[in-house]
Design a protein around this motif. Structure first.
Motif, PDB file in Angstrom:
ATOM      1  N   LEU A 210       0.795  -1.224   0.000  1.00 44.48           N
ATOM      2  CA  LEU A 210       0.000   0.000   0.000  1.00 44.48           C
ATOM      3  C   LEU A 210       0.832   1.282   0.000  1.00 44.48           C
ATOM      4  CD1 LEU A 210      -3.031  -0.954   2.283  1.00 44.48           C
ATOM      5  CD2 LEU A 210      -2.794  -1.097  -0.207  1.00 44.48           C
ATOM      6  N   PRO A 211       1.960   1.361   0.742  1.00 44.65           N
ATOM      7  CA  PRO A 211       2.776   2.582   0.633  1.00 44.65           C
ATOM      8  C   PRO A 211       3.257   2.846  -0.794  1.00 44.65           C
ATOM      9  CG  PRO A 211       3.402   1.332   2.571  1.00 44.65           C
ATOM     10  CD  PRO A 211       2.458   0.462   1.800  1.00 44.65           C
ATOM     11  N   PHE A 212       3.612   1.776  -1.496  1.00 47.96           N
ATOM     12  CA  PHE A 212       4.020   1.911  -2.901  1.00 47.96           C
ATOM     13  C   PHE A 212       2.865   2.444  -3.742  1.00 47.96           C
ATOM     14  CE2 PHE A 212       4.239   0.039  -7.183  1.00 47.96           C
ATOM     15  CZ  PHE A 212       5.472   0.500  -7.615  1.00 47.96           C
ATOM     16  N   VAL A 213       1.676   1.896  -3.502  1.00 45.27           N
ATOM     17  CA  VAL A 213       0.497   2.306  -4.270  1.00 45.27           C
ATOM     18  C   VAL A 213       0.157   3.767  -4.000  1.00 45.27           C
ATOM     19  CG1 VAL A 213      -1.958   1.887  -4.663  1.00 45.27           C
ATOM     20  CG2 VAL A 213      -0.416  -0.032  -4.320  1.00 45.27           C
ATOM     21  N   LEU A 214       0.319   4.202  -2.760  1.00 43.39           N
ATOM     22  CA  LEU A 214      -0.002   5.588  -2.399  1.00 43.39           C
ATOM     23  C   LEU A 214       0.864   6.587  -3.161  1.00 43.39           C
ATOM     24  CD1 LEU A 214      -0.495   5.231   1.469  1.00 43.39           C
ATOM     25  CD2 LEU A 214      -2.264   5.638  -0.256  1.00 43.39           C
ATOM     26  N   ILE A 215       2.044   6.160  -3.568  1.00 45.78           N
ATOM     27  CA  ILE A 215       2.931   7.029  -4.341  1.00 45.78           C
ATOM     28  C   ILE A 215       2.737   6.825  -5.835  1.00 45.78           C
ATOM     29  CG2 ILE A 215       5.333   7.622  -4.826  1.00 45.78           C
ATOM     30  CD1 ILE A 215       4.387   8.452  -2.051  1.00 45.78           C
ATOM     31  N   ILE A 216       2.731   5.562  -6.259  1.00 47.17           N
ATOM     32  CA  ILE A 216       2.691   5.252  -7.688  1.00 47.17           C
ATOM     33  C   ILE A 216       1.335   5.589  -8.303  1.00 47.17           C
ATOM     34  CG2 ILE A 216       1.842   2.870  -7.707  1.00 47.17           C
ATOM     35  CD1 ILE A 216       4.934   4.054  -9.589  1.00 47.17           C
ATOM     36  N   GLY A 217       0.254   5.435  -7.538  1.00 43.48           N
ATOM     37  CA  GLY A 217      -1.080   5.703  -8.060  1.00 43.48           C
ATOM     38  C   GLY A 217      -1.262   7.128  -8.548  1.00 43.48           C
ATOM     39  N   PRO A 218      -1.004   8.125  -7.698  1.00 47.15           N
ATOM     40  CA  PRO A 218      -1.150   9.514  -8.148  1.00 47.15           C
ATOM     41  C   PRO A 218      -0.220   9.881  -9.302  1.00 47.15           C
ATOM     42  CG  PRO A 218      -1.140   9.403  -5.760  1.00 47.15           C
ATOM     43  CD  PRO A 218      -0.775   8.036  -6.244  1.00 47.15           C
ATOM     44  N   LEU A 219       1.042   9.427  -9.229  1.00 47.39           N
ATOM     45  CA  LEU A 219       1.988   9.757 -10.292  1.00 47.39           C
ATOM     46  C   LEU A 219       1.582   9.109 -11.618  1.00 47.39           C
ATOM     47  CD1 LEU A 219       5.391   9.455  -8.384  1.00 47.39           C
ATOM     48  CD2 LEU A 219       4.155  11.537  -9.015  1.00 47.39           C
ATOM     49  N   ALA A 220       1.153   7.856 -11.552  1.00 48.41           N
ATOM     50  CA  ALA A 220       0.687   7.180 -12.766  1.00 48.41           C
ATOM     51  C   ALA A 220      -0.569   7.850 -13.307  1.00 48.41           C
ATOM     52  CB  ALA A 220       0.419   5.707 -12.479  1.00 48.41           C
ATOM     53  N   GLY A 221      -1.398   8.372 -12.397  1.00 42.54           N
ATOM     54  CA  GLY A 221      -2.595   9.081 -12.827  1.00 42.54           C
ATOM     55  C   GLY A 221      -2.268  10.319 -13.634  1.00 42.54           C
ATOM     56  N   ILE A 222      -1.270  11.064 -13.201  1.00 37.75           N
ATOM     57  CA  ILE A 222      -0.872  12.272 -13.923  1.00 37.75           C
ATOM     58  C   ILE A 222      -0.223  11.905 -15.261  1.00 37.75           C
ATOM     59  CG2 ILE A 222       0.698  14.248 -13.859  1.00 37.75           C
ATOM     60  CD1 ILE A 222       0.227  14.334 -10.811  1.00 37.75           C
ATOM     61  N   LEU A 223       0.662  10.894 -15.248  1.00 34.23           N
ATOM     62  CA  LEU A 223       1.297  10.463 -16.495  1.00 34.23           C
ATOM     63  C   LEU A 223       0.262   9.914 -17.483  1.00 34.23           C
ATOM     64  CD1 LEU A 223       4.562   8.683 -15.244  1.00 34.23           C
ATOM     65  CD2 LEU A 223       4.374  10.879 -16.428  1.00 34.23           C
ATOM     66  N   GLY A 224      -0.693   9.144 -16.966  1.00 36.96           N
ATOM     67  CA  GLY A 224      -1.732   8.593 -17.825  1.00 36.96           C
ATOM     68  C   GLY A 224      -2.596   9.673 -18.447  1.00 36.96           C
ATOM     69  N   ALA A 225      -2.883  10.709 -17.675  1.00 38.87           N
ATOM     70  CA  ALA A 225      -3.673  11.822 -18.198  1.00 38.87           C
ATOM     71  C   ALA A 225      -2.919  12.566 -19.291  1.00 38.87           C
ATOM     72  CB  ALA A 225      -4.036  12.776 -17.064  1.00 38.87           C
ATOM     73  N   LEU A 226      -1.616  12.749 -19.092  1.00 37.31           N
ATOM     74  CA  LEU A 226      -0.801  13.413 -20.111  1.00 37.31           C
ATOM     75  C   LEU A 226      -0.734  12.579 -21.392  1.00 37.31           C
ATOM     76  CD1 LEU A 226       2.118  14.737 -17.867  1.00 37.31           C
ATOM     77  CD2 LEU A 226       0.282  16.085 -18.912  1.00 37.31           C
ATOM     78  N   PHE A 227      -0.611  11.258 -21.232  1.00 38.55           N
ATOM     79  CA  PHE A 227      -0.582  10.390 -22.402  1.00 38.55           C
ATOM     80  C   PHE A 227      -1.927  10.430 -23.128  1.00 38.55           C
ATOM     81  CE2 PHE A 227      -0.918   6.005 -24.275  1.00 38.55           C
ATOM     82  CZ  PHE A 227       0.017   6.204 -25.282  1.00 38.55           C
ATOM     83  N   ARG A 228      -3.005  10.464 -22.379  1.00 37.40           N
ATOM     84  CA  ARG A 228      -4.334  10.561 -22.979  1.00 37.40           C
ATOM     85  C   ARG A 228      -4.475  11.850 -23.778  1.00 37.40           C
ATOM     86  NH1 ARG A 228      -9.646   8.723 -22.043  1.00 37.40           N
ATOM     87  NH2 ARG A 228     -11.271  10.259 -22.471  1.00 37.40           N
ATOM     88  N   GLN A 229      -4.025  12.957 -23.209  1.00 38.19           N
ATOM     89  CA  GLN A 229      -4.118  14.230 -23.912  1.00 38.19           C
ATOM     90  C   GLN A 229      -3.273  14.236 -25.179  1.00 38.19           C
ATOM     91  OE1 GLN A 229      -3.233  17.410 -21.092  1.00 38.19           O
ATOM     92  NE2 GLN A 229      -5.424  17.705 -20.749  1.00 38.19           N
TER      93      GLN A 229
END
Length: 418
Positions: A234-253
């Motif tokens: 879970l500590p890994f997810v708490l960091i990787i989740g938000p960062l992946a969310g931002i990267l994924g949004a940029l890739f989508r755009q």
């Protein structure tokens, strides 16, 4: 009298919908088998390569052979797409079909086949759009047949449901993922989750999956070793989740920019070959896993157990994202689901050593999180990764948290429509 007889011959809508679900499930499943066989044929002819779960990239193919395959294939695909868009009314999108637009058979069939062909020769774009469009085309024609026979009692809403469900079933038939197919239909296309939409779409996807399994089998799409997810992640997810969310949004755009500005004129005749040359050079001299829909790069990230390949994976993820975006911009049609998985898997694998967790687990968590953000479909992303890897229920908690965080933080980049 004729009108009265016609009225008496009409079946209840629920019965027509049930029959349509079964018929379309079978037809779409068969189309998925045909497209899978076509992909295998193209890979064999152009790359002398058979893609499998354990061998997803043509690494044994000589570098010049890889280069020649994607370049020659890119030239052929560019000519076909130019003629298709300039000499015919061109392909019709699934969303346009949902709004009532007719999907012309011959242009759509050529369009679908060309997508599979370009991915098969090594073009860097997802291949999941082709079976979805094939499914939507079949449903579009089925609705027209019902109308001509006089048995049609389906409302516009029901017709839309059949088209969306058939598109999802096309995905399910290729990737052997019925829940993902259902969620694609109701979460992304229809944006309406109800008992009715779930029953129709899940039933159709399940039938298509069973037909598709006759050729694909039931083995996972990505190979993973036996692994257990725990709350320690879970500590890994708490960091990787938000960062992946931002990267994924940029890739989508970036992908949306490419689609909006996609070349539809004669410039495709040089732009797509140029991108194909770049793809071929990378495949020949840097990373063969750049080729295709991203399966190979994702598998490399999942299977990586050390730190020696991390720099190569990082370069590969950047190149995959850039080449995929410019492939779409240059005129190629294709999906972005599997490229998103590849980029997310690399991101998770790169972060794994910092938290002392298994690279395989990090790659899977990165993949599901970035996929949720890039597609703006957290449920579909969650079940897609679970279905294509055959993960157990112990993965639900960390992956569920990852997709929630990724979807939430992606909204910092992607503003919700009012």
């Amino acid at each position: 009298m004729l009108n009265q007889n016609s009225a008496t011959r009409r079946m209840p809508e629920s019965l027509v919908l049930a029959i349509s679900t079964i018929v379309l499930g079978v037809l779409v499943g068969c189309s998925s088998v045909v497209l899978s066989l076509l992909l295998s044929l193209v890979e064999h002819v152009f790359l002398n390569f058979k893609e499998t779960m354990l061998n997803p990239a043509p690494v044994a193919t000589l570098p010049w052979h890889r280069f020649g395959s994607v370049v020659i294939g890119g030239i052929i695909a560019a000519i076909v797409w130019y003629l298709l868009r300039s000499k015919t009314q061109g392909p019709v999108s699934i969303n346009a079909a949902l709004k009532g637009k007719n999907m012309p058979v011959l242009p759509m069939v050529i369009h679908v086949i060309t997508q599979i062909f370009y991915v098969g020769v090594g073009g860097s774009v997802g291949r999941e759009l082709a079976p979805r469009e094939a499914g939507a085309l079949i449903a579009n024609k089925w609705n027209q047949i019902l109308a001509k026979t006089g048995l049609d009692t389906l409302s516009t809403e029901s017709q839309q449901l059949l088209i969306a469900s058939a598109a999802g079933a096309g995905f399910a038939g290729v990737y052997i993922a019925p829940i993902t197919g259902m969620l694609f239909a109701v979460e992304i296309l229809l944006k309406k989750v109800s008992m009715r939409t779930v029953i129709v779409s899940l039933s159709m996807s399940t039938i298509a999956m069973l037909i598709g399994s006759l050729e694909k089998g039931f083995q996972p799409y990505y190979f993973i070793t036996d692994t257990k997810f725990s709350v320690a992640l879970l500590p890994f997810v708490l960091i990787i989740g938000p960062l992946a969310g931002i990267l994924g949004a940029l890739f989508r755009q970036a992908c949306q920019w490419a689609e909006k500005n996609q070349t539809h004129t004669k410039h495709v005749l040089w732009q797509l070959p140029v991108v194909s040359v770049v793809t071929g050079l990378i495949a020949a001299f840097i990373l063969p896993q750049i080729m295709g829909n991203g399966r190979a790069l994702a598998q490399l990230s999942i299977s990586n157990t050390g730190t020696k390949l991390l720099y190569l994976l990082a370069i590969g993820a950047v190149l995959k994202a850039v080449v995929t975006v410019f492939t779409i911009r240059a005129g190629a049609a294709g999906g972005t689901l599997t490229p998103s998985i590849a980029i997310g898997a690399v991101f998770g694998a790169l972060a794994s050593p910092l938290f002392g967790i298994e690279p395989q687990q990090g790659a899977l968590l990165g993949a599901v999180s970035l996929l949720a953000a890039s597609q703006q479909a957290p449920l579909m992303a969650l079940f897609m990764i679970i279905e294509v890897t055959h993960l157990g229920s112990d993965a639900y908690l960390p992956m569920g948290l990852g997709v929630c965080l990724a979807a939430a933080f992606s909204r910092l980049i992607i503003k919700p429509k009012s």
